[in-house]
Design an enzyme around this catalytic site. Structure first.
Site, short mmCIF file in Angstrom:
data_model
loop_
_atom_site.label_atom_id
_atom_site.label_comp_id
_atom_site.label_asym_id
_atom_site.label_seq_id
_atom_site.Cartn_x
_atom_site.Cartn_y
_atom_site.Cartn_z
N TYR A 2 -2.13 -1.39 10.91
CA TYR A 2 -2.22 -2.00 9.62
C TYR A 2 -1.36 -1.16 9.21
CZ TYR A 2 -3.76 -1.79 4.94
OH TYR A 2 -3.87 -1.96 3.20
N LYS A 46 1.72 -3.63 7.22
CA LYS A 46 2.47 -3.84 5.14
C LYS A 46 4.18 -3.77 4.72
CE LYS A 46 -1.78 -4.84 3.52
NZ LYS A 46 -1.91 -5.53 3.18
N SER A 96 0.58 -1.20 0.37
CA SER A 96 -0.13 0.04 0.21
C SER A 96 0.53 1.41 0.19
CB SER A 96 -1.16 0.07 0.97
OG SER A 96 -1.48 1.26 1.94
#
Ligand code: NAD
Ligand code: WQD
Length: 342
Positions: free
Chosen positions: A150, A154, A125
């Protein structure tokens, strides 16, 4: 050629399964349906004429992850979408995000190694860049400290993959998505947000359909063209097609190095107000919206430098903002019809 798509009933995964099948790949989906519905498997079948194999498994469980490889002994590559992705939720339940997203990846890599599967495409992302010091963002732009658990999953996942590639025979392409929006032109698959959407576009379409009263725009005092934040929105079908290109590149041994990263965006930055204007134009409606305070953790502006993906991957996003918003609206209308029938 058999490809395992984890998270294949989810938003981006389902669109990618369609593109893979249309390109002639055989797909096995592994998903625990924590954020998607089994009916997506049939919807994919209606679009492509082929119902993909579906395995309902929790990849965070090592035994369940391995069972997929035991059952399907000829998997050639994996595209790994499965993850929890709600930024705000991750701040409230960090352990659940680390457990789900990191354990799933480790289990998957362990099973791949055990069963001799050597290729993986990973969903990363643009969140790993945070607010970059210079724009547009290149793949070589330094990553920043993550704004949320979150986002940190990644970053950690990228590091795990890079280390694993370095240690052995694994090959990986990490794709850093900017802001995926829109839906399939058939309006048979699209984003299915649970509860109140966090993201802008589902919030817009749910407001327009009458599910939400009013869109609140988080801040209008940013240093941008109209004071609202700027993002690089990309059509989910363009994004899905990039996965097929990346997969082919790996399978045809065309990588420059066994660990590669590509930004997936359009290279264009649009403000929240521009997105709303586009929606109002394609839907011929007026949206009810108002301004409120900035959302904590939001960055001001970000868009991709797409040159490397365009040149080296040989892929370019083709669909414009109006097409993204039209397809998102068609999908919301289709969902509304479906709900009325049920
Ligand atoms: P999604 O929630 O629609 O799809 C993810 C799928 O993974 C869901 O179907 C869910 O049920 C499944 N899943 C989650 N945990 C699982 C587990 N332990 N075992 C099996 N299945 C599991 O999300 P999406 O928008 O399609 O995102 C796909 C990937 O792309 C994610 O990794 C996400 O972090 C990444 N990504 C998304 C965006 C975005 O804005 N949508 C942006 C950048 C990156
Ligand atoms: C877009 C713009 C909001 C909702 C998130 C994740 C990121 C990545 C993509 C996964 C922002 C504004 C939104 C609303 C608003 N996901 N907005 N009112 O924040 O760019 O990125 O999704 O990796 O990690 O953080 O996307 O769609 O939430 O917001 O004004 O009700 O819309 O402030 O400027 P974001 P978004």
């Amino acid at each position: 050629m058999k490809i395992l798509v984890t998270g294949g009933t989810g938003y981006i995964g389902s669109h990618t399964v369609v593109e893979l099948q249309q390109a002639g790949y055989e797909v096995i989906i592994a998903d625990n349906l924590i954020n998607s519905e089994a009916s997506v498997v049939d919807a994919i079948g209606r679009i492509t004429g082929i119902i993909p194999v579906f395995e309902e498994v929790d990849l965070a469980d090592p035994g369940q992850a391995d069972s997929v490889f035991q059952k399907h002994t000829d998997i050639k590559a994996v595209i790994h979408f499965a993850a929890l992705k709600a930024v705000g939720d991750s701040v409230e339940r960090p352990l659940e995000y680390y457990r789900n997203n990191i354990f799933s990846l480790i289990n998957l890599l362990s099973s791949m190694s055990r069963h001799g599967v050597k290729h993986i495409v990973f969903s990363s992302s643009c969140t790993v860049y945070g607010q970059p010091d210079t724009l547009p963002v290149k793949e070589s732009t330094a990553r920043k400290d993550a704004e949320s658990p979150y986002g940190n999953t990644k970053k950690i996942a990228e590091d795990i993959l890079e280390d694993e590639v370095r240690a052995g025979s694994l090959r990986c392409i990490a794709l850093r998505y900017f802001n995926p929006i829109g839906a399939h032109p058939t309006a048979m698959i699209g984003e299915l947000p649970l509860g109140v959407p966090d993201n802008l576009v589902p919030y817009i379409t749910q407001t327009a359909i009458g599910k939400r009263e009013r869109l609140m725009i988080f801040g209008n005092d940013y240093e941008t063209k109209d004071g609202t934040p700027v993002r690089d929105y990309i059509h989910v079908v363009d994004l899905a097609q990039a996965h097929v290109v990346a997969l082919k590149r790996m399978l045809e041994d065309k990588q420059i190095s066994p660990w590669e990263i590509f930004n997936l965006g359009t290279g264009n930055g649009f403000s929240v107000l521009e997105v709303i204007n586009s929606f109002e134009k394609v839907s011929d409606m007026k949206l009810n919206y108002a301004f409120t305070d900035r959302r904590q953790g939001d960055i001001e502006k970000v868009w991709a430098d797409t040159e490397y993906a365009n040149q080296e991957l040989g892929w370019k996003a083709e669909r414009d903002l109006d097409e993204m918003m039209r397809s998102a609206w068609d999908w919301e209308l289709a969902l509304n019809d479906r709900n009325k029938k049920n």
